[in-house]
Motif scaffolding. Structure first.
Motif, PDB file in Angstrom:
ATOM      1  N   UNK A 269       0.816  -1.207   0.000  1.00 42.42           N
ATOM      2  CA  UNK A 269       0.000   0.000   0.000  1.00 42.42           C
ATOM      3  C   UNK A 269       0.848   1.254   0.000  1.00 42.42           C
ATOM      4  N   UNK A 270       0.229   2.445   0.090  1.00 44.19           N
ATOM      5  CA  UNK A 270       0.966   3.699  -0.083  1.00 44.19           C
ATOM      6  C   UNK A 270       1.966   3.966   1.037  1.00 44.19           C
ATOM      7  N   UNK A 271       3.092   4.555   0.653  1.00 38.87           N
ATOM      8  CA  UNK A 271       4.163   4.926   1.583  1.00 38.87           C
ATOM      9  C   UNK A 271       4.245   6.443   1.615  1.00 38.87           C
ATOM     10  N   UNK A 272       4.226   7.031   2.814  1.00 39.38           N
ATOM     11  CA  UNK A 272       4.109   8.483   2.941  1.00 39.38           C
ATOM     12  C   UNK A 272       5.405   9.221   2.626  1.00 39.38           C
ATOM     13  N   UNK A 273       6.564   8.543   2.687  1.00 40.41           N
ATOM     14  CA  UNK A 273       7.823   9.236   2.384  1.00 40.41           C
ATOM     15  C   UNK A 273       8.593   8.489   1.300  1.00 40.41           C
ATOM     16  N   UNK A 286       5.240  -3.834  -6.688  1.00 43.05           N
ATOM     17  CA  UNK A 286       4.190  -2.863  -6.965  1.00 43.05           C
ATOM     18  C   UNK A 286       4.099  -1.935  -5.760  1.00 43.05           C
ATOM     19  N   UNK A 287       4.487  -0.652  -5.966  1.00 40.44           N
ATOM     20  CA  UNK A 287       4.692   0.267  -4.849  1.00 40.44           C
ATOM     21  C   UNK A 287       4.160   1.651  -5.191  1.00 40.44           C
ATOM     22  N   UNK A 288       3.731   2.391  -4.150  1.00 37.48           N
ATOM     23  CA  UNK A 288       3.312   3.789  -4.306  1.00 37.48           C
ATOM     24  C   UNK A 288       3.990   4.600  -3.209  1.00 37.48           C
ATOM     25  N   UNK A 299      17.160  -7.324 -13.375  1.00 36.69           N
ATOM     26  CA  UNK A 299      16.058  -8.101 -13.934  1.00 36.69           C
ATOM     27  C   UNK A 299      14.771  -8.042 -13.127  1.00 36.69           C
ATOM     28  N   UNK A 300      14.357  -6.848 -12.728  1.00 36.20           N
ATOM     29  CA  UNK A 300      13.181  -6.690 -11.870  1.00 36.20           C
ATOM     30  C   UNK A 300      12.196  -5.716 -12.504  1.00 36.20           C
ATOM     31  N   UNK A 301      10.903  -6.003 -12.340  1.00 41.21           N
ATOM     32  CA  UNK A 301       9.839  -5.129 -12.850  1.00 41.21           C
ATOM     33  C   UNK A 301       9.250  -4.327 -11.698  1.00 41.21           C
ATOM     34  N   UNK A 302       9.116  -3.007 -11.911  1.00 39.37           N
ATOM     35  CA  UNK A 302       8.584  -2.107 -10.901  1.00 39.37           C
ATOM     36  C   UNK A 302       7.290  -1.476 -11.422  1.00 39.37           C
ATOM     37  N   UNK A 303       6.207  -1.651 -10.663  1.00 36.48           N
ATOM     38  CA  UNK A 303       4.930  -1.010 -10.962  1.00 36.48           C
ATOM     39  C   UNK A 303       4.767   0.105  -9.935  1.00 36.48           C
ATOM     40  N   UNK A 304       4.877   1.368 -10.379  1.00 31.79           N
ATOM     41  CA  UNK A 304       5.013   2.473  -9.447  1.00 31.79           C
ATOM     42  C   UNK A 304       3.960   3.560  -9.655  1.00 31.79           C
ATOM     43  N   UNK A 305       3.627   4.216  -8.533  1.00 27.15           N
ATOM     44  CA  UNK A 305       3.052   5.560  -8.546  1.00 27.15           C
ATOM     45  C   UNK A 305       3.915   6.388  -7.608  1.00 27.15           C
ATOM     46  N   UNK A 306       4.521   7.444  -8.139  1.00 28.32           N
ATOM     47  CA  UNK A 306       5.529   8.165  -7.372  1.00 28.32           C
ATOM     48  C   UNK A 306       5.445   9.641  -7.688  1.00 28.32           C
ATOM     49  N   UNK A 307       5.632  10.479  -6.652  1.00 27.26           N
ATOM     50  CA  UNK A 307       5.536  11.924  -6.835  1.00 27.26           C
ATOM     51  C   UNK A 307       6.759  12.508  -7.518  1.00 27.26           C
ATOM     52  N   UNK A 308       7.936  11.963  -7.248  1.00 23.86           N
ATOM     53  CA  UNK A 308       9.157  12.413  -7.897  1.00 23.86           C
ATOM     54  C   UNK A 308       9.651  11.329  -8.846  1.00 23.86           C
ATOM     55  N   UNK A 338      -1.270  11.754  -0.349  1.00 26.03           N
ATOM     56  CA  UNK A 338      -0.960  12.641  -1.465  1.00 26.03           C
ATOM     57  C   UNK A 338      -0.581  11.912  -2.733  1.00 26.03           C
ATOM     58  N   UNK A 339      -1.114  10.700  -2.927  1.00 22.80           N
ATOM     59  CA  UNK A 339      -0.755   9.879  -4.088  1.00 22.80           C
ATOM     60  C   UNK A 339      -1.974   9.505  -4.927  1.00 22.80           C
TER      61      UNK A 339
END
Length: 389
Positions: A269-273, A286-288, A299-308, A338-339
């Protein structure tokens, strides 16, 4: 035939209406500036602060390497030393020198020795100054990472190149002021046994980094953690030394540390920092988060939602796609952190090991036909390990 020309009053009303429309038109741009980015997110602000920090670090390194006052003092010491040696020679030749002359020669000798001691480099002091410079460079690097989401790619590459040059200068200064001891073989091994440790002495932790609580040293397990019942957010959490595991984390986190994972699937789930990732291989994550930094991963796949912009360093074959995690209440959690809005930064990766204008060969966007799409983890049970794969 009646005169159809407008009256003077009608013409005046029409002119007033035109002026009012023109006045409203000129006000609109001023209103739009109220929603402009704050000053600290401007390129000019970044360049000014970055330049000041760079010049300060450069001055500290130069001061460590060359101190003009020390050079002048050393010249004075050399002259004083020659004069003192001349006086000592006279003592040896002429035994009838006055007591005043003997005292003057003795005082000069003591003064010269004091000056030499003052100019000796104190290793502990030099190490402290060099450590402060290293910390300042790391803070400057973090400042670049935090500002990367609004900077043009050229400015990011230029700033990273400057940081690399400062680190090279610091390395040279360290070698000059604190040279490493040369390695040499000993003819005979020491026969002395180490003294028995005192029973009151605490045991030394062999782990170099003290990560927060989390899942560690697991293999071929499904691991579930739910922070939604805790007050506030879940604090800091870590995933360390996992192999062939599936990890499902629901609820908000303050920070997430991921270290030495192999052939794992992680959905959080979402991470605040920040999310800090080091040493993952053959995984799906899969990270936010507001910031994601990835080190030494392959060799890794990243599924992201990120502010920066995500940052990679010493990575190969890493691919990126948009975040698609689902579970009950995640929409509200994303808003709290905030995501909620998709920024598209998942595809704007900064490779700290690739400073050229061309696309880095170390990462790419994951093709749509290979993406896993949306993942729903609502049905997993209680916290902890729930069995083997």
């Amino acid at each position: 035939m009646a005169d159809r020309r407008p009256s003077a009053a009608a013409a005046e009303r029409k002119r007033t209406a035109i002026l009012e429309r023109l006045s409203n038109r000129t006000i609109k741009p001023a209103a739009s500036t109220a929603t402009a980015s704050p000053a600290f997110e401007s390129i000019d602000f970044f360049l000014a602060k970055f330049s000041a920090a760079k010049n300060s670090i450069q001055s500290c390194i130069d001061r460590c390497l060359i101190d003009p006052s020390s050079k002048t003092e050393l010249d004075q010491i050399s002259t004083s030393k020659n004069s003192t040696q001349s006086g000592v020679d006279r003592c040896q030749i002429d035994p009838f020198l006055s007591k005043g002359e003997l005292d003057q020669i003795s005082n000069s000798k003591n003064s010269t020795k004091s000056s030499v001691d003052r100019c000796q480099i104190d290793p502990s002091s030099s190490k402290g100054e060099l450590d402060q410079i290293s910390t300042a460079i790391s803070e400057l690097e973090t400042f670049i990472a935090d500002s990367s989401y609004f900077l043009p790619s050229y400015e990011v590459r230029s700033a990273l190149k400057t940081v690399a040059e400062l680190r090279d200068l610091l390395e040279k200064a360290t070698e000059s002021l604190l040279p490493r001891k040369k390695f040499s073989f000993k003819n005979k091994p020491s026969s002395k046994k180490p003294p028995n440790p005192s029973p009151e002495a605490p045991a030394v932790d062999s782990k170099p980094i003290d990560y927060p609580a989390g899942f560690r040293d697991r293999e071929e397990q499904v691991l579930v953690k739910d922070f939604r019942g805790e007050e506030g957010e879940g604090g800091e959490f870590s995933l360390c030394d996992l192999s062939s595991c599936e990890v499902y984390i629901r609820g908000k986190l303050r920070a997430l540390f991921i270290h030495r994972l192999k052939n794992c699937r992680v959905f959080a789930g979402p991470v605040m920092s920040s999310v800090l990732i080091d040493g993952v291989e053959g995984c799906v994550l899969m990270l936010a988060s507001h910031q994601v930094r990835i080190h030494r991963s392959i060799g890794t796949d990243f599924y992201l939602r990120v502010r920066s912009r995500p940052i990679v360093e010493e990575c190969r074959g890493v691919r990126f796609a948009p975040f698609g995690l689902r579970y009950d209440g995640i929409e509200e959690e994303m808003r709290d952190c905030g995501l909620a809005e998709e920024t598209g930064n998942w595809a704007m990766v900064d490779d700290f090991c690739w400073l050229r204008a061309a696309q880095s060969p170390n990462w790419c966007v994951l093709p749509e036909e290979e993406r896993c799409g949306s993942v729903d983890i609502s049905e997993f049970g209680e916290s902890g390990s729930i069995g083997l794969l």
